[in-house]
Design an enzyme around this catalytic site. Sequence first.
Site, PDB file in Angstrom:
ATOM      1  N   THR A   1      45.773  49.680  89.185  1.00  0.00           N
ATOM      2  CA  THR A   1      46.279  50.266  87.942  1.00  0.00           C
ATOM      3  C   THR A   1      47.375  51.009  87.858  1.00  0.00           C
ATOM      4  O   THR A   1      48.145  51.464  86.915  1.00  0.00           O
ATOM      5  CB  THR A   1      44.918  50.960  87.168  1.00  0.00           C
TER       6      THR A   1
ATOM      7  N   SER B   1      42.928  45.408  93.139  1.00  0.00           N
ATOM      8  CA  SER B   1      42.468  45.711  94.370  1.00  0.00           C
ATOM      9  C   SER B   1      41.132  45.004  94.802  1.00  0.00           C
ATOM     10  O   SER B   1      40.585  44.932  95.856  1.00  0.00           O
ATOM     11  CB  SER B   1      42.221  47.136  94.711  1.00  0.00           C
TER      12      SER B   1
ATOM     13  N   THR C   1      41.954  51.140  92.298  1.00  0.00           N
ATOM     14  CA  THR C   1      40.664  52.013  92.532  1.00  0.00           C
ATOM     15  C   THR C   1      39.364  51.438  92.768  1.00  0.00           C
ATOM     16  O   THR C   1      38.232  52.166  93.248  1.00  0.00           O
ATOM     17  CB  THR C   1      40.402  53.141  91.272  1.00  0.00           C
TER      18      THR C   1
HETATM   19  N1  ASP Z   1      41.690  46.901  88.522  1.00  0.00           N
HETATM   20  C1  ASP Z   1      42.092  47.951  88.962  1.00  0.00           C
HETATM   21  C2  ASP Z   1      42.189  47.702  90.591  1.00  0.00           C
HETATM   22  O1  ASP Z   1      42.911  47.248  91.157  1.00  0.00           O
HETATM   23  C3  ASP Z   1      41.118  49.134  88.823  1.00  0.00           C
HETATM   24  C4  ASP Z   1      42.065  50.272  89.196  1.00  0.00           C
HETATM   25  O2  ASP Z   1      43.063  50.327  89.811  1.00  0.00           O
HETATM   26  O3  ASP Z   1      41.674  51.429  88.516  1.00  0.00           O
HETATM   27  O4  ASP Z   1      41.326  48.164  91.293  1.00  0.00           O
END
Ligand code: ASP
Length: 327
Positions: free
Chosen positions: A13, A62, A95
């Site tokens: 994100t 991620s 995250t």
């Molecule tokens: N979808 C995102 C990730 O790549 C979530 C984030 O980064 O907050 O994990």
Amino acid sequence: MLPKIAFVGTGGTIASIGTDPFDLLDYNATGERIDAETLIERTGLQGAIANIVPVNFRQIDSTAITFNDWADLAGLCSELACDPEINGIVIGHGTASLEETAWLLSLVLDLKIPIVVTGSMRPLTGISSDAPANLAAAIRVAAAYADNPDVLVAINDEIHSPRTVTKSHTLRLNAFQSPGFGPLGFVDGPVVNITRAECNRERGKFSQDLLHLLPRVDIALSYVGADGAAIRSFIGAGAKGIVSAGFGPGIGTPDEVRALSDAVSAGLVVVQSTRTGAGQVVDSAHHRSIGIIAGNDLNPQKARILLALCLARGDSPREIEKIFQSI
Ligand code: ASP
């Protein structure tokens, strides 16, 4: 002179571009994530608090991180740390699995400079995005602790241990918590204050080469009526280890315990964790009698990583038990 900090972008994100400033939830739909260089440019941090060396690595969500990505990332960090001019490394990460990558890196890296992993809960383009602030805080932590070789997580003005930190909310800016432990410290503007030492007795004890040998280790979540079918499927799928994310004290249903006991008899290593999200799983006489290892205070996803590394190294169940007891 400004510190020199390498910034490795993996996507997430923090690197995501929404349709407009109000696109705070479904920004993945655009599929647009920028690389490390562009992210540093857009946050305006270059030259302001550090001399930043952007390193483009991946631009993925991620949830898509693989063991191979971990191997490449650990290798990249080791290479960057060989540059005597670099004072620290910051990794921008989604995250969703941030806590797992940070924990893994803390087990396989023993570098002379700190690694600080960060992410954001709102996309870079979102209203009141936390992306620039989290990135700035992580860079400040890396610069302030240039002689501290730990892997740390810096997010929402807090510094956390990879061992204890977990994403505990789907959306809130304060999603990252260390339940029962609290943060290791805080970042208030330019002031970085670590108030508690990181504690990971296995820090850097595993070779990076093991990342190419990680066996299948699955997690079985307990719930009322769970009949052990998932556990038996994992055994059938070739798992070498199973982590049981059991009920509160650290126990599954009677059917699950039977399936786990069968897994041990079949040569798998079973670690008992808990689905509660906090607290320690202690040894019980019953588990001990059937060869199930208590997972200490590691959450299931972190217990899985530690177990997979131990198995890749060829540790015996007795050695694995000792590591979980003393971590
Ligand atoms: N979808 C995102 C990730 O790549 C979530 C984030 O980064 O907050 O994990």
